[in-house]
Write an enzyme that holds these catalytic residues in place. Structure first.
Site, PDB file in Angstrom:
ATOM      1  N   LYS A  43       0.894  -1.195   0.085  1.00  0.00           N
ATOM      2  CA  LYS A  43      -0.075  -0.090  -0.040  1.00  0.00           C
ATOM      3  C   LYS A  43       0.898   1.195   0.033  1.00  0.00           C
ATOM      4  O   LYS A  43       1.894   1.528   0.583  1.00  0.00           O
ATOM      5  CB  LYS A  43      -0.931  -0.121   1.086  1.00  0.00           C
ATOM      6  CG  LYS A  43      -1.864   0.988   1.364  1.00  0.00           C
ATOM      7  CD  LYS A  43      -2.816   0.959   2.645  1.00  0.00           C
ATOM      8  CE  LYS A  43      -3.935   1.965   2.741  1.00  0.00           C
ATOM      9  NZ  LYS A  43      -4.717   1.882   4.252  1.00  0.00           N
TER      10      LYS A  43
ATOM     11  N   SER B  72     -10.022  -0.210   6.980  1.00  0.00           N
ATOM     12  CA  SER B  72      -9.204   0.111   5.603  1.00  0.00           C
ATOM     13  C   SER B  72      -8.517  -1.177   4.927  1.00  0.00           C
ATOM     14  O   SER B  72      -8.175  -1.321   3.827  1.00  0.00           O
ATOM     15  CB  SER B  72      -8.370   0.803   5.733  1.00  0.00           C
ATOM     16  OG  SER B  72      -8.799   2.248   5.771  1.00  0.00           O
TER      17      SER B  72
ATOM     18  N   SER C 167      -9.142   1.838   2.779  1.00  0.00           N
ATOM     19  CA  SER C 167      -8.129   2.774   2.020  1.00  0.00           C
ATOM     20  C   SER C 167      -7.237   1.831   1.089  1.00  0.00           C
ATOM     21  O   SER C 167      -6.431   2.285   0.327  1.00  0.00           O
ATOM     22  CB  SER C 167      -7.410   3.782   2.868  1.00  0.00           C
ATOM     23  OG  SER C 167      -6.908   3.186   3.877  1.00  0.00           O
TER      24      SER C 167
END
Length: 487
Positions: free
Chosen positions: A80, A179, A155
């Site tokens: 990420k 997330s 996210s």
């Protein structure tokens, strides 16, 4: 080639170690899958093709000399874009960091590399990881491989899409409100939120480099994958203290005995009160409970006694808002408080966040006391159960819409009811950031539209390995990972 890109990280590591396939062949298969599908998904935003090829060559040369670099030797992974990666752009989708290239790796990235993993690239996400969609102001939006018109979540949305579509077997994500879990649910993969403070966050953005960490509670760091084995493997590599994140205690993971389904005591719910779920989500949870009862489990529909969900949502928002609000402009904080009563109607999470922007120290201490009481109530409840099963979000993946930071925020349709944005997306996940419990997301079922529906499996704090063992048993009777059509 298709078999390679839909193999698990565990399977790939074994195949490379046994010389059944080379690290270079595994990498080229993934690069071909990325070239074929990433233009539509926009899941990987920084691809280190040359660096990955060099490291794959080095991994194969090491094996030829009889050397192995660890349990992920030669396995490609994605990261990420919140984690610093030495020599590889790290932006957190924050325009001031659009060209930021760190000189060091985040601790968890360094640990994966030390285990032999090859970093393929960085995955798409919302600005500073603050949304349940992955609409990046730098790279554009990520799309869901099950339906490009829908969000993969946020996210860690780009990472979940990459794992689901065979672009990566393993993603390193983070979670302060859902997330890891929401994207796993929306994209039909496995995700793991460890116990709070189990894994160090050194090198995670936010905060930006050189800025003091103001949000000190509820954020966790963990993997997304296509199997429980990969979650367990990754946790074993990234958990434990480092020399910079003083809040991570030296608590060993330990081992936990595996138990048959028929030995498990499981509570479940489809209702946190004030957060309705779709009829399909409710039916999937009820069907799971029935199947588990048929397998001999002791299963009861239960919520924790004395647990005030409304208070929990507001407390979560207050604690997050108090930390995040410190660096907001005064005009934003004041404007938020003035508009708060109008834009947060029916949304206790948002109401709490706006209130948190201006909390005095006295009220922050009161919020933390509320957290302690809620954490204790859930601890007492879970003392009687091996796990607690609940929805991930009120709906499957929803269609793309304005970011959650819009004023007023968009709404989420739960069957025929329009829900406030945060309550319609984070009501079942934020509770468990507040309490710090470990949670596994399992792919559970499919909606009538063919979209994945996941389930949260909640365990006792610090019993991460026991929870993974329970999840592994549950995975025998759930849908499991399935390849999206067309991939």
């Amino acid at each position: 080639m298709t078999d390679l890109v839909f193999s698990t990280a565990h399977q790939l590591a074994n195949a490379i170690r046994q010389r059944e396939v080379s690290a270079a062949e595994v990498l080229e298969a993934h690069l071909a899958q990325i070239a074929r599908h990433n233009p539509a998904l926009n899941a990987i935003v920084t691809l280190d093709e040359a660096g990955a090829r060099q490291r794959a060559t080095e991994a194969d040369a090491a094996l030829a000399r009889g050397e192995t670099g660890g349990p992920l030797h030669g396995v490609p992974v994605t990261i990420k874009d919140v984690y610093e990666t030495a020599g590889l752009r790290t932006t957190a989708s924050f325009k001031p960091l659009a060209e930021y290239v760190p000189q060091q790796d985040a601790t968890v990235v360094a640990r994966l590399k030390a285990a032999g993993a090859i970093v393929l690239g960085k995955t798409n996400m919302p600005e500073m990881a603050m949304d349940v969609q992955s609409n990046s102001p730098i790279f554009g939006r990520a799309n869901n491989p099950w339906d490009l018109a829908r969000t993969p979540g946020g996210s860690t949305g780009g990472g979940a899409a990459a794992v689901a579509a065979g672009l990566s077997p393993l993603e390193l994500g983070s979670d302060i409100g859902g997330s890891i879990r929401i994207p796993s649910h929306f994209c039909g993969v496995y995700g793991f939120k460890p116990t709070e403070h189990r894994v160090p966050g050194t090198g995670h953005i936010p905060p930006p480099p050189g800025v003091a960490k103001t949000v000190r509670h509820m954020g966790v760091f963990g993997p997304l994958a296509r199997s429980i084995d990969d979650l367990r493997l990754c946790l074993g590599l990234i958990a434990g203290p480092d020399s910079q994140d003083w809040e991570v205690p030296p608590v060993p993971l330990g081992d936990a005995p595996s138990r048959h389904l028929s030995e498990l005591r499981l509570a479940w719910t489809d209702d946190f009160g004030g957060a309705p779920v779709t009829a399909e989500t409710r039916a999937a949870l009820q069907a799971l409970a029935g199947t588990l009862a048929e397998q001999g489990c002791h299963v009861e529909r239960q919520n924790p006694t004395g647990f005030d969900f409304e208070l929990a949502w507001e407390t979560y928002g207050e604690i997050l808002g108090a930390g995040a609000g410190i660096d907001l402009p005064v005009s934003t904080r004041v404007g938020g408080r003035l508009l708060g009563p109008f834009i947060s109607r029916g949304d206790p999470i948002l109401r709490g966040m706006i209130r948190g922007y201006g909390l005095s120290l006295r009220r922050q201490v009161r919020a933390m006391a509320h957290r302690d009481a809620l954490l204790g109530a859930l601890d007492r409840f879970l003392a009687d159960w091996d796990a607690w099963l609940c929805p991930v979000t009120p709906t499957p993946a929803f269609t793309h819409r304005a970011p959650g930071t819009s004023v007023p925020p968009p709404t989420i349709e739960v069957d025929d009811r329009a829900m406030p944005y945060l309550m319609g997306s984070m009501s079942y996940t934020t509770i468990l950031n507040l309490t710090g419990n470990p949670v596994v997301v399992l792919p559970l079922a499919r909606s009538q539209e063919g979209l994945p529906i996941g389930v949260q499996v909640v365990g006792r704090r610090w019993d991460d390995m026991a929870l993974l063992n329970v999840a592994e048993q549950l995975a025998q009777v759930t849908a499991g990972y399935q390849r999206p059509p067309g991939y």
